[in-house]
Design a protein around this motif. Sequence first.
Motif, PDB file in Angstrom:
ATOM      1  N   MET A  20       6.161  -5.895  -1.092  1.00  0.00           N
ATOM      2  CA  MET A  20       7.227  -5.402  -1.968  1.00  0.00           C
ATOM      3  C   MET A  20       8.235  -6.507  -2.249  1.00  0.00           C
ATOM      4  SD  MET A  20       9.393  -3.032   0.720  1.00  0.00           S
ATOM      5  CE  MET A  20      10.494  -2.440  -0.544  1.00  0.00           C
ATOM      6  N   ARG A  45       0.580  -4.072   2.816  1.00  0.00           N
ATOM      7  CA  ARG A  45       1.677  -3.629   1.963  1.00  0.00           C
ATOM      8  C   ARG A  45       2.518  -4.843   1.554  1.00  0.00           C
ATOM      9  NH1 ARG A  45       3.849   0.838   6.319  1.00  0.00           N
ATOM     10  NH2 ARG A  45       1.755   1.521   6.952  1.00  0.00           N
ATOM     11  N   TRP A  53       3.499   7.201   3.302  1.00  0.00           N
ATOM     12  CA  TRP A  53       4.398   6.086   3.626  1.00  0.00           C
ATOM     13  C   TRP A  53       5.362   5.857   2.462  1.00  0.00           C
ATOM     14  CZ3 TRP A  53       5.605   4.044   8.050  1.00  0.00           C
ATOM     15  CH2 TRP A  53       4.677   4.022   9.103  1.00  0.00           C
ATOM     16  N   TYR A  87       6.706  -0.092  -3.424  1.00  0.00           N
ATOM     17  CA  TYR A  87       5.888  -1.109  -2.759  1.00  0.00           C
ATOM     18  C   TYR A  87       4.457  -0.941  -3.241  1.00  0.00           C
ATOM     19  CZ  TYR A  87       3.929   2.393   0.441  1.00  0.00           C
ATOM     20  OH  TYR A  87       3.267   3.473   0.966  1.00  0.00           O
ATOM     21  N   GLY A  88       3.629  -1.931  -2.979  1.00  0.00           N
ATOM     22  CA  GLY A  88       2.248  -1.873  -3.441  1.00  0.00           C
ATOM     23  C   GLY A  88       1.283  -2.444  -2.421  1.00  0.00           C
ATOM     24  N   ARG A  89       0.027  -2.529  -2.847  1.00  0.00           N
ATOM     25  CA  ARG A  89      -1.028  -3.044  -1.973  1.00  0.00           C
ATOM     26  C   ARG A  89      -1.257  -4.513  -2.281  1.00  0.00           C
ATOM     27  NH1 ARG A  89      -6.599  -0.981  -3.375  1.00  0.00           N
ATOM     28  NH2 ARG A  89      -7.017  -3.132  -3.971  1.00  0.00           N
ATOM     29  N   PHE A 118      10.093   1.513   6.522  1.00  0.00           N
ATOM     30  CA  PHE A 118       8.908   2.267   6.107  1.00  0.00           C
ATOM     31  C   PHE A 118       8.876   3.542   6.945  1.00  0.00           C
ATOM     32  CE2 PHE A 118       7.462  -1.781   4.380  1.00  0.00           C
ATOM     33  CZ  PHE A 118       6.811  -1.378   3.223  1.00  0.00           C
ATOM     34  N   TYR A 165      -2.073  -0.560   4.198  1.00  0.00           N
ATOM     35  CA  TYR A 165      -1.648   0.242   3.049  1.00  0.00           C
ATOM     36  C   TYR A 165      -2.333   1.607   3.097  1.00  0.00           C
ATOM     37  CZ  TYR A 165      -1.123   1.781  -1.808  1.00  0.00           C
ATOM     38  OH  TYR A 165      -0.829   2.506  -2.935  1.00  0.00           O
ATOM     39  N   TYR A 166      -1.514   2.664   3.036  1.00  0.00           N
ATOM     40  CA  TYR A 166      -2.042   4.027   2.987  1.00  0.00           C
ATOM     41  C   TYR A 166      -1.133   4.831   2.061  1.00  0.00           C
ATOM     42  CZ  TYR A 166      -3.817   8.589   4.472  1.00  0.00           C
ATOM     43  OH  TYR A 166      -4.380   9.839   4.488  1.00  0.00           O
ATOM     44  N   PRO A 167      -1.631   5.308   0.928  1.00  0.00           N
ATOM     45  CA  PRO A 167      -0.757   5.845  -0.121  1.00  0.00           C
ATOM     46  C   PRO A 167      -0.219   7.251   0.123  1.00  0.00           C
ATOM     47  CG  PRO A 167      -3.055   6.005  -0.806  1.00  0.00           C
ATOM     48  CD  PRO A 167      -3.052   5.291   0.518  1.00  0.00           C
ATOM     49  N   GLU A 214       1.031  -4.437   7.760  1.00  0.00           N
ATOM     50  CA  GLU A 214       0.777  -3.014   7.991  1.00  0.00           C
ATOM     51  C   GLU A 214      -0.221  -2.529   6.961  1.00  0.00           C
ATOM     52  OE1 GLU A 214       1.894  -1.304  10.507  1.00  0.00           O
ATOM     53  OE2 GLU A 214       3.243  -2.868  11.274  1.00  0.00           O
ATOM     54  N   ALA A 244       8.952   3.615   1.324  1.00  0.00           N
ATOM     55  CA  ALA A 244       9.753   2.437   1.657  1.00  0.00           C
ATOM     56  C   ALA A 244      11.201   2.648   1.217  1.00  0.00           C
ATOM     57  CB  ALA A 244       9.162   1.198   0.986  1.00  0.00           C
TER      58      ALA A 244
END
Length: 845
Positions: free
Chosen positions: A791, A789, A770, A781-783, A802, A765-767, A763, A772
């Motif tokens: 984690m 994404r 979103w 979670y991170g990029r 998510f 990543y969009y900060p 999926e 988790a």
Amino acid sequence: MNAVFVKKAMPHLIAVVIFLVVAIVYCQPALQGKVVNQQDTQGWQGMAQQSFEYKEKYGRLPYWTNSMFSGMPAYQIAMEYPNKLSINYFHLLFTLGLPTPVNFFFLACLMAYFLLVVLKINPWIGIMGALAYAYSTYDPIIVVVGHNTKMICIAYAPAVIASLFFIFQKKYLVGTALTSLFAALMLSYNHIQIAYYTLLTALAVAIAFAIHSYRHKDWKHVLISGALALLAGGIALGVNTVALWPTNEYARETMRGGRSELTDTTNQENKSKGGLNKDYAFFYGSYGINESFTMLVPGIYGGGSMGNQIKPGGSTFAEKLSEEGMPEESGLQYANQIAYWGNQPGHAGPVYFGAVVCFLFILGMAFVKHWVKWGIFGICAFSLLLAWGKNAQGINYFLFDYLPLYNKFRAPAMALVIPQLGFMIIACLALHQVFFGQNNTAELGKNFRLASFITLGLFALLAVMYLSFDYTGNNDVAIRKNFYSGKLQNLSKGQQPSPQMEQQAEDFARSLMNGLRDDRQRLFGKDLIRSLIYVLLASGAIWLYLKNKVKPVYALIAVILFCTLDVLGVGKRYLSNESFVEPTDFESVFIPTSADLQIKADPAKHYRVFDQTAGDPFSDSRASYHHNSIGGYSPVKLALYQDIIQRQLLTGNMNVYNMLNAKYFITADATSGQPQAQQNPGALGNAWFVKGLSFAKTADEEMNLLSTLNTKDSAVVDIRFQQITGPPNTFDSSASITLIENLNDRITYQSIANSDQFAVFSEVYYPHGWNAYIDGKQAAYGRVNYVLRGMPVPSGKHTIEFRFEPRSVIIGDKISMWFSILVYVMVIASLVLAVRKKPWVNPVV
């Protein structure tokens, strides 16, 4: 009293009826249920289809879509908000529920007429000006292309300026209320570039007003007006918080926000801080300097590819093709498509204001005394400079870097919407002054002669250009090559061509290109004569009036008629009855192929498709209509995803396609040419555990590692997310993570592992929004892999969710609701006050 009111209102009622009749006649097929064959609307339909299907199931549009670019915010495509007090009820009122595009032209006429009434222009001249503004060629062209939101914003621009004039006229309450309303309506359609140009126009008008007030020593009024205008603008922004806040968030993550972190040392002059690269922004829509004369003569550079300016019997090019067996209709269509020969890489049609409007604009600059004149002239000149784009590179590159927010926009020729409005205003002020002003006869005659000489001088210059142009465009080499290759292939029939065949093909290509140049020159010449005739007719009517040869009413009717016929006639070249099709024909592009049906039969449902059969898969949304697509169509892609496209997908890195869960590739069958679906066995699914992690100190290092990464076993993580990943884990080969449900805004997985693992989710990543959750508790979670994404997941059995919960939409909706209530209160208060003051006793006009 009521009789007086009816008498005063009658011209305005007649104006509304005229606008309605003209719009209906102009777009008559729309009343038969037909639709404009808009390419961009088809693109949008493909983008939005998944959102509409979601609404049918769950009763609302989602905030996120899976159908394009592996996932992106859906509120940039199709969105509705919980707030039911939307001011868009006013839009429904103003457009009378008319079908598209009848409603567009009616609205533009209505709003332009409102501005001219506020400027105290005679209503009949106001009708002329409104029609000239609404049907100036840029408007029919963008309607055909499918830029609907742009057209609506252009329609509201005059109303925003009109409302400011109310404030300047010390009608503070109604001015503030209407400025808030119309600015909010414009912003609600989210075409920020048109709103930006409207703001520039408003600033120019405000500066002119401040100078005028300074000369009359009325600074108190200037300060009050400025404060109220800013308040109205703030209210309009507040009404649209629910759209502007998430848009601003999203823009920072896109190409327009300069989001890419990759180092690019090539052509540093091309870069802009926090905005688009200059070559991208100026590539399309940099209007040629000589091309600016299309405001007066539309066919100087061959019109545009969307036009129907070359008619049967008027094309040397089509005649030569007919000699080769091509039907005349096909030859004419081809001739129209390639008639444009300006320096833009592609051009739908010219910006034409009307020859009569241009003449009246020159006349107005010669003798109109209204304080707004020089403000409008200044902003028109400035906008023309902006429209030249890369053709005035020095100044425009500087403005792109330092003019606030300007580096977010592309297609600089769009700035010509400013003189589209400005020329019309000055033209109407001039005509009103001629027929209804207190004029010194000698001075008026002198200025009329001056304007006539200037206009004739422009026509003389255009005549020189007509004789000196070579009518050769930048695309002609490629066009000639296609003619040559096609003819040679036809002659040789697959055999080795002889020198005689090559010479014959060369002669054929040369002949066609000569014919094409003849067509282009003919278009220029015909429109040059056409515009000159309209100017002579309109100026002749005014001259006869000044010489007391005809009654004023007859002269005025003649000018209005010539102006209207002029603009409507050229606009009809681009939006004709042939531009409309049956809805079934419009939607036929989305009829599923056998490949689509094969893929849809897959019970897994949540996977992605890469369609390679529709030209550029990253500029086409057909696949998005049916599937979750790796590609799509959007001018504002996420910058990180654009980096992945350029650095990985276009180079064919299958490990990246696999991590994006590209389960199916649609390709053309080598024999039949029909689309066929090929399953990709390497697709990694919706989520998976990896054996190891690599950490990158820079975006360049991360991208380089991704180029050789086995994405099934490993992931690369930006060093900034190292704390989220936790300590190294022992990989559990028996562990599993499975998608349970994907509802766009909520994605649910189940994990089972004997030890702590690190999961990668396919999926994007969009900060901004979103969150988790593991077993209902929020988790970090991170990029990973530059765009996905990732984690850590603890041992045991867990439910992972998510949820897309954008605060900008949720809180923004509440803010918008309260500001909308404020606008309703202000508008109602203005109406009550107007009724109590009985405005029909001393009307504005």
